[in-house]
Design a protein around this motif. Sequence first.
Motif, short mmCIF file in Angstrom:
data_model
loop_
_atom_site.label_atom_id
_atom_site.label_comp_id
_atom_site.label_asym_id
_atom_site.label_seq_id
_atom_site.Cartn_x
_atom_site.Cartn_y
_atom_site.Cartn_z
N ILE A 236 0.85 -1.19 0.00
CA ILE A 236 0.00 0.00 0.00
C ILE A 236 0.89 1.24 0.00
O ILE A 236 1.87 1.30 0.72
CB ILE A 236 -0.90 0.03 1.25
N ASN A 237 0.53 2.22 -0.81
CA ASN A 237 1.23 3.48 -0.84
C ASN A 237 0.19 4.56 -1.16
O ASN A 237 -0.22 4.70 -2.30
CB ASN A 237 2.34 3.45 -1.89
N ILE A 238 -0.25 5.29 -0.13
CA ILE A 238 -1.27 6.32 -0.32
C ILE A 238 -0.70 7.65 0.16
O ILE A 238 -0.15 7.73 1.26
CB ILE A 238 -2.56 6.01 0.46
N HIS A 239 -0.82 8.66 -0.67
CA HIS A 239 -0.37 10.01 -0.32
C HIS A 239 -1.60 10.84 0.07
O HIS A 239 -2.56 10.92 -0.69
CB HIS A 239 0.31 10.67 -1.51
N TYR A 240 -1.54 11.45 1.25
CA TYR A 240 -2.64 12.27 1.75
C TYR A 240 -2.25 13.74 1.81
O TYR A 240 -1.11 14.06 2.13
CB TYR A 240 -3.04 11.83 3.17
N SER A 241 -3.21 14.59 1.54
CA SER A 241 -3.01 16.03 1.67
C SER A 241 -4.26 16.62 2.32
O SER A 241 -5.38 16.40 1.84
CB SER A 241 -2.78 16.67 0.30
N LEU A 242 -4.06 17.35 3.41
CA LEU A 242 -5.15 17.98 4.14
C LEU A 242 -4.96 19.48 4.05
O LEU A 242 -3.89 19.99 4.34
CB LEU A 242 -5.13 17.52 5.60
N LYS A 243 -6.00 20.18 3.61
CA LYS A 243 -5.96 21.65 3.54
C LYS A 243 -7.07 22.17 4.44
O LYS A 243 -8.25 21.92 4.19
CB LYS A 243 -6.14 22.12 2.11
N TYR A 244 -6.67 22.89 5.48
CA TYR A 244 -7.60 23.37 6.50
C TYR A 244 -7.63 24.89 6.50
O TYR A 244 -6.58 25.53 6.59
CB TYR A 244 -7.18 22.84 7.86
N ARG A 245 -8.82 25.46 6.39
CA ARG A 245 -9.00 26.91 6.46
C ARG A 245 -9.26 27.29 7.91
O ARG A 245 -10.31 26.96 8.47
CB ARG A 245 -10.17 27.35 5.59
N LEU A 246 -8.30 27.96 8.53
CA LEU A 246 -8.40 28.33 9.94
C LEU A 246 -9.54 29.31 10.20
O LEU A 246 -10.16 29.28 11.27
CB LEU A 246 -7.08 28.93 10.41
N ASP A 247 -9.85 30.17 9.23
CA ASP A 247 -10.88 31.18 9.44
C ASP A 247 -12.31 30.63 9.31
O ASP A 247 -13.23 31.11 9.95
CB ASP A 247 -10.68 32.36 8.51
N THR A 248 -12.50 29.59 8.51
CA THR A 248 -13.85 29.05 8.30
C THR A 248 -14.06 27.69 8.96
O THR A 248 -15.20 27.27 9.12
CB THR A 248 -14.15 28.89 6.80
N GLY A 249 -12.97 26.99 9.28
CA GLY A 249 -13.09 25.65 9.86
C GLY A 249 -13.31 24.56 8.81
O GLY A 249 -13.43 23.39 9.15
N LYS A 250 -13.33 24.92 7.54
CA LYS A 250 -13.55 23.94 6.48
C LYS A 250 -12.25 23.22 6.14
O LYS A 250 -11.17 23.81 6.17
CB LYS A 250 -14.14 24.60 5.25
N VAL A 251 -12.39 21.94 5.78
CA VAL A 251 -11.22 21.13 5.46
C VAL A 251 -11.49 20.35 4.18
O VAL A 251 -12.62 19.96 3.89
CB VAL A 251 -10.87 20.19 6.64
N HIS A 252 -10.43 20.15 3.42
CA HIS A 252 -10.47 19.33 2.21
C HIS A 252 -9.31 18.34 2.31
O HIS A 252 -8.17 18.74 2.56
CB HIS A 252 -10.30 20.22 0.97
N VAL A 253 -9.61 17.07 2.15
CA VAL A 253 -8.58 16.03 2.20
C VAL A 253 -8.60 15.27 0.88
O VAL A 253 -9.66 14.92 0.37
CB VAL A 253 -8.81 15.05 3.37
N SER A 254 -7.41 15.05 0.33
CA SER A 254 -7.31 14.23 -0.88
C SER A 254 -6.35 13.08 -0.61
O SER A 254 -5.43 13.19 0.19
CB SER A 254 -6.84 15.05 -2.07
N ALA A 255 -6.62 11.97 -1.27
CA ALA A 255 -5.77 10.78 -1.17
C ALA A 255 -5.48 10.30 -2.58
O ALA A 255 -6.39 10.21 -3.41
CB ALA A 255 -6.48 9.69 -0.38
N SER A 256 -4.22 10.02 -2.86
CA SER A 256 -3.87 9.53 -4.18
C SER A 256 -2.99 8.30 -4.06
O SER A 256 -2.20 8.18 -3.12
CB SER A 256 -3.16 10.61 -5.00
N LEU A 257 -3.15 7.41 -5.00
CA LEU A 257 -2.34 6.20 -5.10
C LEU A 257 -1.47 6.33 -6.32
O LEU A 257 -1.97 6.28 -7.44
CB LEU A 257 -3.22 4.96 -5.23
N PRO A 258 -0.17 6.54 -6.14
CA PRO A 258 0.72 6.66 -7.29
C PRO A 258 0.60 5.43 -8.20
O PRO A 258 0.44 4.31 -7.72
CB PRO A 258 2.11 6.74 -6.67
N SER A 259 0.62 5.64 -9.49
CA SER A 259 0.54 4.59 -10.51
C SER A 259 -0.86 4.01 -10.67
O SER A 259 -1.05 3.02 -11.36
CB SER A 259 1.52 3.45 -10.23
N PHE A 260 -1.87 4.60 -10.02
CA PHE A 260 -3.25 4.15 -10.18
C PHE A 260 -4.13 5.35 -10.48
O PHE A 260 -3.82 6.47 -10.13
CB PHE A 260 -3.77 3.46 -8.90
#
Length: 129
Positions: free
Chosen positions: A92-116
């Motif tokens: 398993i090899n999953i890359h995660y990225s979390l982007k959090y807006r401190l002013d609104t409390g909203k968050v976006h998370v992405s997960a990617s699998l290289p080569s897929f």
Amino acid sequence: MKYLALSLFMCFGIAGTASAERYECNLKESSRYHLIASKIFFEVAPDGGSAQIVDGILAYYEQSPATANKVVKRGNTLRVEWRLQQKKGTSINIHYSLKYRLDTGKVHVSASLPSFDNDGRAVGTCHVI
């Protein structure tokens, strides 16, 4: 299981300092691959240079807490990136990225699998705990 992970996270957080920022995020994934947990906890060190992440997927693969590869804070946006890698059994090899807006409390998370082509995306909110 999630309460065990949370309690361990709180006990063994980054240097146990009171000034570390701890967040709880509730997410809804928009893809069918279930790569992103519905609840993610993360803690940013007081200097903002490192972070630790706990969620159910990391706990399942016994890699909890994960140490962030990258932590960047620009203005009201905090970005945290980490990986889930497992070589034994199923690779398993999953890359995660979390982007959090401190002013609104909203968050976006992405997960990617290289080569897929499969990837995951989730949105939600975070709050300080």
